[in-house]
Design a protein around this motif. Structure first.
Motif, mmCIF file in Angstrom:
data_model
loop_
_atom_site.group_PDB
_atom_site.id
_atom_site.type_symbol
_atom_site.label_atom_id
_atom_site.label_comp_id
_atom_site.label_asym_id
_atom_site.label_seq_id
_atom_site.Cartn_x
_atom_site.Cartn_y
_atom_site.Cartn_z
ATOM 1 N N ALA A 27 0.314 -11.434 -6.714
ATOM 2 C CA ALA A 27 0.935 -10.111 -6.652
ATOM 3 C C ALA A 27 2.326 -10.126 -7.273
ATOM 4 N N VAL A 51 -4.998 -8.058 -7.181
ATOM 5 C CA VAL A 51 -4.342 -6.856 -7.697
ATOM 6 C C VAL A 51 -4.870 -6.542 -9.094
ATOM 7 N N ALA A 76 -2.868 -4.517 -0.562
ATOM 8 C CA ALA A 76 -3.185 -3.584 -1.640
ATOM 9 C C ALA A 76 -4.182 -2.554 -1.137
ATOM 10 N N PHE A 113 0.335 -1.428 -5.060
ATOM 11 C CA PHE A 113 -0.715 -2.349 -5.487
ATOM 12 C C PHE A 113 -2.089 -1.736 -5.207
ATOM 13 N N THR A 114 -2.944 -1.757 -6.211
ATOM 14 C CA THR A 114 -4.353 -1.417 -6.045
ATOM 15 C C THR A 114 -5.158 -2.641 -6.448
ATOM 16 N N ASP A 126 0.816 -1.215 0.000
ATOM 17 C CA ASP A 126 0.000 0.000 0.000
ATOM 18 C C ASP A 126 0.847 1.261 0.000
#
Length: 293
Positions: A195, A155, A179, A133-134, A128
């Motif tokens: 990820a 992700v 994330a 990562f979103t 984060d």
């Protein structure tokens, strides 16, 4: 004193690594650290040595890790129950903060410390941080029905700039896998294998290596004579639904990485000391390598 035969054998090992030193110099290799290598002190130290060796050999290693056993232990210590549905940890508002803390500070912090015994080389980054990562929430399917996993996600977007800055400074990024949720800005617990694959694609890595607790992919498990050395993405996609459940996320990660443009991905036995060096710097490698069709 080393005998002439012993010296010749050592020289042969070094020469065997030459093509791979040339191939991977200045290239990024993403390594997913997990399994028994994550909980055995000797294997952790050997892994750290491997990563440092890669760095001094001119490779740019990036380490991505989860930490399931450590998370469970800390939740238990705090009196928070652990529940798993469809192979995933149900993650609540109460537990997500513990997940992030254990991954970034306990697991990642220890690994950074082991690497930095060899010099100021490693730096930890949580998923984060810097919008690395979103993701979006995901469900599991249990007995044909969707199951709510809470704050568990996958992700969807990678912003690798912070990782690239660490690499440009000759540091080894150690990435923990949470994330930012797209819709809320809160935290999601994401699968470390997936990820790692997403990050390998975003970084334009030359290779993804996933540590496991088996020798590789078996076409006819538990027949140990059916170990697959190399498989292409088409054949792997056909085999995927028949695999043992624990192997599916790892092989899916390899498949996604190669489909996304990473030239090769491999799963290797992390129970074997220095397995990373054997995979990267020997002609035949170990484990199972996934290549484009």
């Amino acid at each position: 004193m080393v005998s002439q035969d012993q010296a010749a054998a050592k020289a042969a090992v070094l020469i065997e690594s030459l093509p791979w030193l040339k191939r991977f110099r200045d290239e990024i290799i993403v390594i997913k650290f997990g399994g028994n290598a994550m909980v055995d002190d000797d294997l952790k130290r050997a892994f750290a040595e491997d990563v440092v060796y890669l760095r001094y050999a001119g490779v740019k290693p990036v380490v991505v890790h989860g930490g399931g056993p450590q998370i469970t232990a800390e939740l238990t210590r705090r009196g928070i129950p652990s529940e798993f549905r469809g192979g995933y940890r149900v993650t609540t508002e109460e537990s997500i903060g513990v997940v992030r803390q254990v991954l970034a500070e306990q697991v990642g912090g220890e690994l950074v410390g082991l690497i930095n015994e060899h010099g100021h080389l490693a730096h930890g980054i949580s998923g984060d941080d810097y919008g690395l990562f979103t993701g979006v929430r995901r469900e599991a399917i249990v007995d044909g029905e969707p199951v709510d996993l809470g704050l568990v996600g996958e992700v969807t977007t990678v912003q690798p700039e912070a990782v690239l800055l660490e690499l440009a400074a000759d540091r080894i990024p150690v990435i923990s896998t949470v994330a930012i949720e797209e819709s809320t800005g809160g935290l999601l617990n994401v699968n470390a294998d997936s990820a790692a694959a997403s990050l390998a694609v975003a970084l334009g890595a030359a290779k993804l290596v996933v540590l496991t607790d088996v020798a590789g992919l078996y076409s006819d498990w538990p027949n140990r004579d059916s170990l697959v050395s190399v498989i292409n993405t088409r054949d792997l996609a056909e085999m995927l639904p028949r695999l043992e459940s624990g192997m599916i996320p790892k092989m899916t990660a390899c498949l996604d990485a190669v489909a996304g443009g990473v030239p090769k991905a491999a799963i290797i036995d992390g129970r074997q000391p220095h397995s990373i060096l054997l995979e990267v710097f020997t002609t035949h490698g170990i484990g199972t390598e996934v290549v484009p069709s």
